[in-house]
Design an enzyme around this catalytic site. Sequence first.
Site, short mmCIF file in Angstrom:
data_model
loop_
_atom_site.label_atom_id
_atom_site.label_comp_id
_atom_site.label_asym_id
_atom_site.label_seq_id
_atom_site.Cartn_x
_atom_site.Cartn_y
_atom_site.Cartn_z
CE LYS A 1 -2.53 -1.06 3.71
NZ LYS A 1 -2.09 -2.38 3.78
CB THR A 2 3.62 2.50 2.03
OG1 THR A 2 2.73 2.14 3.42
CG2 THR A 2 4.53 3.62 2.43
CD GLU B 1 -0.30 3.02 3.30
OE1 GLU B 1 -0.12 1.82 4.43
OE2 GLU B 1 0.48 3.99 3.20
#
Length: 465
Positions: free
Chosen positions: A122-123, A166
Amino acid sequence: MKPGLPTAMERPHFIGIGGAGMSGIAKILAQRGARVAGSDARGDSETADALRAHGVTVHGGHAADHLADGTTCVVVSSAIRADNPELARAAELGIPVVHRSDALAALMDGLRPIAVAGTHGKTTTTSMLAVSLSALGLDPSYAIGGDLDAPGSNAHHGEGDIFVAEADESDRTFHKYAPQVAIILNAELDHHANYASIEEIYESFETFVGKVVPGGTLVVAHGQEGAAEIARRVAGREDLSVVTYGEEEDAGLRITKITPRGLASEVTVVLDGRMLTFTVSVPGRHYAHNAVAALAAGVALGIPAHNLASALGKYTGVKRRLQLKGEAAGVQVIDSYAHHPTEMTADLEAIRGAAGDSRILVVFQPHLFSRTQELGKEMGQALALADASVVLDIYPAREDPVPGVTSEIIIAAARAAGADVSAEHDKTAVADVIAGMAKPGDLVLTMGAGDVTDLGPAILARLSN
């Protein structure tokens, strides 16, 4: 455009303002003109200093009197315990308490949000979008779970109409968002304190997809079992476009080739019958897939694919995601946030592909008792990909100890898989241990979601001596 401040957030107080998600929201609010304050266990951190540079008041430690007169709301994350003195004081004064996810949802209101969800990546994917869209002059707003290149670079209030966020599935708070584009990288059983089964995970992601605005787009990893299951479950929604990506022949955005180039990769995709090749400046297949997910999301918002592919090459990594911390005595030290077996395997395979004949030495710190209890065996098996590993005690974060759950679960599994692994209960001794093991040409990987990241500079200093 300059969206106004959300209602009742003109003077917010953040409990745990130094956290990755919390600090980003605080920064954006400050950039929008709010008088932001907050507290954190570490009031002297680089993140706290970066917030102060934006006019934010940051208190060290937690105390009831940190709440200033005129505070309009108190912002908390799921990590804040009910007995926090500032939370108790807010209740006494009748100050509204706002969850971090609600604050973020309010910041996205009126913009075109891209929400990046799913297990692992995600990051990185959010960061790739933030960097590439910025490189194209679109000046997006963004909130990321990690710093790009400096403390406090995890968030930005932009003049453009795109907001990249995110979306954290760990506590179901990603249900609060209404994105125009949603990305699901995968769906695996994780976050065991909040999900009892993979079916609960799937149901939670279905709810998330249900929040995508009518006419929006879902970008989903075609070759990942969990993500593909979500796509199957939402296939009947007529007002949702589903774009799949992956290396499979029937993927909508097909990856035809990933070529390692040292600590980078060259990626070739086929989109609408046209071939496109671009560079991803981090190593490994996993990160190449993240870049393609970002490409698909940008195209869904109408950004020309060739422009975005070129801009993705501007991304050079995010802190703690295979971040090179330095080199000493011919030994490179790299930091990895990986703490789930899938992430650990992906990062170790990526480094193995870039390392050639060099040895890989890992310092691994397990994160959470619950995760170790459920996935400790798989963590140990992942460490078998390294040439040698040192395993620290479990980093508890928000959890209390669980009887019988220790790092020995991981160590036993690693040894059963043929790994060279040892335990180290004294974190301050790690630099000496690694210095005694490392030889010129080796790669040292500090791995985990806790404070193992702090060991990189100490290892480099010890190697230098």
